[in-house]
Design an enzyme around this catalytic site. Structure first.
Site, PDB file in Angstrom:
ATOM      1  N   HIS A  92       0.844  -1.205   0.000  1.00 29.21           N
ATOM      2  CA  HIS A  92       0.000   0.000   0.000  1.00 29.21           C
ATOM      3  C   HIS A  92       0.868   1.240   0.000  1.00 29.21           C
ATOM      4  O   HIS A  92       1.861   1.295   0.715  1.00 29.21           O
ATOM      5  CB  HIS A  92      -0.906   0.021   1.247  1.00 29.21           C
ATOM      6  CG  HIS A  92      -1.882  -1.101   1.253  1.00 29.21           C
ATOM      7  ND1 HIS A  92      -1.541  -2.367   1.627  1.00 29.21           N
ATOM      8  CD2 HIS A  92      -3.189  -1.139   0.897  1.00 29.21           C
ATOM      9  CE1 HIS A  92      -2.594  -3.161   1.502  1.00 29.21           C
ATOM     10  NE2 HIS A  92      -3.605  -2.436   1.057  1.00 29.21           N
TER      11      HIS A  92
ATOM     12  N   LYS B 127      -0.970  -7.896  -4.903  1.00 26.16           N
ATOM     13  CA  LYS B 127      -1.949  -6.821  -4.747  1.00 26.16           C
ATOM     14  C   LYS B 127      -1.213  -5.498  -4.503  1.00 26.16           C
ATOM     15  O   LYS B 127      -0.410  -5.401  -3.567  1.00 26.16           O
ATOM     16  CB  LYS B 127      -2.896  -7.106  -3.566  1.00 26.16           C
ATOM     17  CG  LYS B 127      -3.901  -5.976  -3.374  1.00 26.16           C
ATOM     18  CD  LYS B 127      -4.729  -6.117  -2.109  1.00 26.16           C
ATOM     19  CE  LYS B 127      -5.562  -4.857  -1.918  1.00 26.16           C
ATOM     20  NZ  LYS B 127      -6.154  -4.769  -0.589  1.00 26.16           N
TER      21      LYS B 127
ATOM     22  N   LYS C 181     -15.747  22.830 -19.143  1.00 28.51           N
ATOM     23  CA  LYS C 181     -16.596  23.026 -20.325  1.00 28.51           C
ATOM     24  C   LYS C 181     -15.979  23.949 -21.385  1.00 28.51           C
ATOM     25  O   LYS C 181     -16.240  23.776 -22.564  1.00 28.51           O
ATOM     26  CB  LYS C 181     -17.967  23.584 -19.900  1.00 28.51           C
ATOM     27  CG  LYS C 181     -18.887  22.519 -19.334  1.00 28.51           C
ATOM     28  CD  LYS C 181     -20.272  23.073 -19.077  1.00 28.51           C
ATOM     29  CE  LYS C 181     -21.190  21.964 -18.569  1.00 28.51           C
ATOM     30  NZ  LYS C 181     -22.536  22.382 -18.304  1.00 28.51           N
TER      31      LYS C 181
ATOM     32  N   ASP D  38     -26.709  21.046 -23.570  1.00 25.87           N
ATOM     33  CA  ASP D  38     -27.415  21.805 -22.522  1.00 25.87           C
ATOM     34  C   ASP D  38     -28.456  22.753 -23.121  1.00 25.87           C
ATOM     35  O   ASP D  38     -29.561  22.896 -22.590  1.00 25.87           O
ATOM     36  CB  ASP D  38     -26.423  22.657 -21.716  1.00 25.87           C
ATOM     37  CG  ASP D  38     -25.649  21.837 -20.701  1.00 25.87           C
ATOM     38  OD1 ASP D  38     -26.147  20.773 -20.298  1.00 25.87           O
ATOM     39  OD2 ASP D  38     -24.550  22.271 -20.311  1.00 25.87           O
TER      40      ASP D  38
HETATM   41  P1  NAP Z   1     -21.202  28.055 -12.459  1.00 26.34           P
HETATM   42  O1  NAP Z   1     -20.590  28.201 -13.805  1.00 26.34           O
HETATM   43  O2  NAP Z   1     -20.328  27.868 -11.278  1.00 26.34           O
HETATM   44  O3  NAP Z   1     -22.127  29.359 -12.183  1.00 26.34           O
HETATM   45  C1  NAP Z   1     -22.864  29.510 -11.001  1.00 26.34           C
HETATM   46  C2  NAP Z   1     -23.535  30.869 -10.974  1.00 26.34           C
HETATM   47  O4  NAP Z   1     -24.310  30.943  -9.779  1.00 26.34           O
HETATM   48  C3  NAP Z   1     -22.558  32.040 -10.929  1.00 26.34           C
HETATM   49  O5  NAP Z   1     -23.124  33.150 -11.538  1.00 26.34           O
HETATM   50  C4  NAP Z   1     -22.416  32.260  -9.414  1.00 26.34           C
HETATM   51  O6  NAP Z   1     -22.052  33.564  -9.064  1.00 26.34           O
HETATM   52  C5  NAP Z   1     -23.839  32.039  -8.984  1.00 26.34           C
HETATM   53  N1  NAP Z   1     -23.926  31.714  -7.578  1.00 26.34           N
HETATM   54  C6  NAP Z   1     -23.342  30.682  -6.923  1.00 26.34           C
HETATM   55  N2  NAP Z   1     -23.687  30.681  -5.614  1.00 26.34           N
HETATM   56  C7  NAP Z   1     -24.499  31.770  -5.439  1.00 26.34           C
HETATM   57  C8  NAP Z   1     -25.177  32.327  -4.322  1.00 26.34           C
HETATM   58  N3  NAP Z   1     -25.088  31.751  -3.117  1.00 26.34           N
HETATM   59  N4  NAP Z   1     -25.890  33.444  -4.496  1.00 26.34           N
HETATM   60  C9  NAP Z   1     -25.992  34.027  -5.709  1.00 26.34           C
HETATM   61  N5  NAP Z   1     -25.374  33.549  -6.814  1.00 26.34           N
HETATM   62  C10 NAP Z   1     -24.644  32.432  -6.682  1.00 26.34           C
HETATM   63  O7  NAP Z   1     -22.220  26.834 -12.448  1.00 26.34           O
HETATM   64  P2  NAP Z   1     -23.167  26.315 -13.637  1.00 26.34           P
HETATM   65  O8  NAP Z   1     -22.523  25.239 -14.411  1.00 26.34           O
HETATM   66  O9  NAP Z   1     -23.680  27.481 -14.396  1.00 26.34           O
HETATM   67  O10 NAP Z   1     -24.322  25.635 -12.788  1.00 26.34           O
HETATM   68  C11 NAP Z   1     -25.199  26.401 -12.009  1.00 26.34           C
HETATM   69  C12 NAP Z   1     -26.308  25.531 -11.500  1.00 26.34           C
HETATM   70  O11 NAP Z   1     -27.082  25.096 -12.606  1.00 26.34           O
HETATM   71  C13 NAP Z   1     -25.796  24.239 -10.850  1.00 26.34           C
HETATM   72  O12 NAP Z   1     -25.645  24.410  -9.483  1.00 26.34           O
HETATM   73  C14 NAP Z   1     -26.865  23.221 -11.189  1.00 26.34           C
HETATM   74  O13 NAP Z   1     -27.767  23.161 -10.119  1.00 26.34           O
HETATM   75  C15 NAP Z   1     -27.541  23.792 -12.387  1.00 26.34           C
HETATM   76  N6  NAP Z   1     -27.323  22.987 -13.609  1.00 26.34           N
HETATM   77  C16 NAP Z   1     -28.313  22.152 -13.973  1.00 26.34           C
HETATM   78  C17 NAP Z   1     -28.189  21.403 -15.116  1.00 26.34           C
HETATM   79  C18 NAP Z   1     -29.303  20.489 -15.510  1.00 26.34           C
HETATM   80  O14 NAP Z   1     -29.160  19.743 -16.475  1.00 26.34           O
HETATM   81  N7  NAP Z   1     -30.425  20.526 -14.817  1.00 26.34           N
HETATM   82  C19 NAP Z   1     -27.054  21.502 -15.915  1.00 26.34           C
HETATM   83  C20 NAP Z   1     -26.039  22.382 -15.519  1.00 26.34           C
HETATM   84  C21 NAP Z   1     -26.188  23.117 -14.360  1.00 26.34           C
HETATM   85  P3  NAP Z   1     -20.508  33.987  -8.853  1.00 26.34           P
HETATM   86  O15 NAP Z   1     -19.941  34.198 -10.211  1.00 26.34           O
HETATM   87  O16 NAP Z   1     -20.615  35.222  -8.062  1.00 26.34           O
HETATM   88  O17 NAP Z   1     -19.848  32.855  -8.112  1.00 26.34           O
END
Ligand code: NAP
Length: 499
Positions: free
Chosen positions: A111, A136, A282, A319
């Site tokens: 390990h 292992k 991404k 998306d």
């Molecule tokens: P991301 O690139 O990290 O962006 C997150 C955004 O939310 C940023 O604008 C961030 O602001 C803001 N934010 C984070 N925490 C916050 C808070 N407490 N108060 C206010 N604003 C806040 O993430 P993403 O990929 O866009 O994903 C965002 C969300 O979308 C995920 O958490 C997920 O739930 C959802 N999502 C869903 C799918 C689906 O297929 N359903 C796919 C992708 C994402 P700052 O820039 O200030 O940090």
């Protein structure tokens, strides 16, 4: 073959679990003797055992729980051999002092909790020389390609070998062990008693990853992310492949940002057939791909890769279509559309990250006026400029009414389920409320919007659609959407177990 590790403080629980596993057809069980809290009664454990077992008594510095003397530990191992245990696990530093006896097979183990050494071949040769029936090696993976080096060692070895990478980065090595010819892989019976970091519970390895049906012909897919542990994509894609009898496995690949290029450059060694791409890769992934579809070009981000046999990598973004399709389905319920009188003319997108960008671009394509509001005003402004929309301060997000409110922030996501990004008093019955959060599906925003009478689109609908489109791109078949949706809903309802 999966060797199931069981670790209990009392003999009778260990014996009960052994019987239970044998009844389920398990062919090999590892008894973690180091977890027994009293004197180890080896005869009691081995008499009339229902299936072959490995006797393991691990010291603390090798990741075990043994707290008594080394002398006593060696006595336990010798006693197991004297009782004719099927296999005994001997660490390399004690292998020389415990000679072969009877029919017991010797697993010589090593390990390393700090790294995966560069020269695995020399280490393997040394372990094999210690009168090993099975070698292992378990090492900490600090780079995703450590998995590959370990699996390639297993494949090239003439001595039966189990080579596993520990830690979350190492999870793929556990699932693909059999594909590369390992003697077996290890999985703990009880998820709550995971014995080593990065392990997958026996039930998941058997039922979700279908370990026993993975062969060298099985195609390898997965998600690259950091962190990746919370991702539900492995659940959705593995269940979909099982339902359609596609010979493929889908893995969580923890790939830190700095390792993305190396990881993709080694794609043919696994070989990878396709990947989902999520935070933080991404955009960065575009530097490594050979082709971009129109949406990827427009948005500047990809969430899907397809690897071709000529070494090229194609990129896609599922998306955008997923979000629009989910919204369209909600609009069709009231025979409305994008941009029309009863449909969506204006939308407020909360957040300015990857999801916000994909949805805002998609809405603009449909002629919807988009306003972005984000915690970081600069990010909101930049996104608004890029898509031809407006930006408003986070504190001003409730000021004007919109036809559609989109939550593209993590607010409301487990475990912060009592939070909402938009106050209920500003919701109106004519609004469409789209919450991209899918874990849980019924966020506080979703519940409050339903309460007001809004049409609601949940993150589950978007997630299932983007995954279904990935399935179609990779497998060129109609995706089993309902199966995928049910798997996701079931997984999110048991989220505490998954996380
Ligand atoms: P991301 O690139 O990290 O962006 C997150 C955004 O939310 C940023 O604008 C961030 O602001 C803001 N934010 C984070 N925490 C916050 C808070 N407490 N108060 C206010 N604003 C806040 O993430 P993403 O990929 O866009 O994903 C965002 C969300 O979308 C995920 O958490 C997920 O739930 C959802 N999502 C869903 C799918 C689906 O297929 N359903 C796919 C992708 C994402 P700052 O820039 O200030 O940090």
């Amino acid at each position: 073959m999966i060797c199931v590790s069981i670790a209990r403080g009392r003999h009778r629980y260990l014996l009960a679990e052994l019987q239970h596993l044998a009844k389920q057809g398990v062919e090999l069980v590892e008894l973690r003797l180091d977890c027994i809290q009293s004197n180890v009664q080896i005869k009691r454990l081995l008499t009339d055992r229902p299936c072959p077992v490995i006797a393991t008594c691990r010291r603390q510095h090798d990741g075990g729980h043994w707290s008594r003397s080394e002398e006593e530990r060696l006595m336990v191992l010798r006693a197991a051999i004297a009782e004719g245990v099927d296999y005994v696990d001997l660490e390399d530093d004690i292998a020389g002092s415990i000679p072969r006896f009877g029919a017991t097979k010797r697993i010589i183990s090593h390990h390393d909790f700090r790294r995966t050494p560069e020269d695995l071949e020399t280490l393997h040769g040394y372990l094999a020389s210690l009168d090993a029936d099975i070698v292992k090696i378990a090492t900490l993976a600090t780079h995703p390609n450590d998995n590959l080096r370990m699996l390639e060692l297993v494949r090239s070895s003439s001595v039966p070998t189990v080579g596993l990478c520990m830690g979350e980065i190492g999870t793929p090595s556990r699932v693909l062990a059999g594909r590369f010819g390992a003697a077996f892989t290890f999985a703990p019976l009880n998820p709550e008693k995971l014995l080593a970091p990065g392990q997958i519970a026996f039930s998941s390895l058997r039922d979700l990853y279908r370990y026993d049906s993975i062969t060298p012909a099985t195609k390898i897919y997965g998600v690259i992310a950091d962190p990746v542990g919370h991702s539900l994509s492995p659940v959705v894609h593995n269940v979909a492949c099982a339902a359609t009898a596609i010979d493929a496995v889908y893995l969580p690949f923890l790939v830190p940002a700095g390792h993305l290029r190396d990881f993709l450059a080694s794609a043919s060694r696994w070989p990878l057939a396709g990947l989902s791409v999520t935070i933080p890769h991404k955009e960065a992934v575009l530097e490594e791909v050979s082709a971009r579809d129109d949406l990827v070009k427009e948005i500047g981000a990809a969430n899907t890769l397809r690897f071709n046999s000529d070494g090229t990598i194609e990129s896609f973004n599922t998306d955008v279509t997923a979000a629009l399709e989910a919204l369209r389905a909600a609009l069709e319920e009231q025979e409305a559309g994008f941009g029309d009188r009863r449909g969506l003319k204006s939308a407020m997108v909360l957040g300015a990250g990857g999801a916000a960008r994909a949805i805002a671009c998609g809405l603009r394509r449909q002629g919807v006026d988009v306003t972005i509001s984000a915690r970081t005003a600069e990010r909101a402004k930049k996104l608004a400029e890029a898509i031809g929309g407006k930006a408003v301060d986070w504190s001003a997000r409730h000021r004007l009414p919109y036809d559609c409110i989109v939550n593209a922030t993590p607010i409301g996501m487990h475990p912060e389920v009592n939070e909402t990004p938009f106050e209920a008093t500003h919701l109106r019955p004519y609004m469409v409320v789209f919450d991209t959060v899918y874990n849980p599906e019924n966020t506080l925003l979703v519940k409050e919007a339903r309460g007001v009478g809004c049409r609601v689109v949940t993150g589950v609908e978007m997630f299932v659609r983007q995954a279904a489109e990935q399935f179609r791109i990779w497998h060129d078949q109609l995706p089993p959407r309902d199966v995928m949706r049910n798997a996701l809903k079931q997984a999110t309802s048991s989220v505490r177990v998954i996380e």
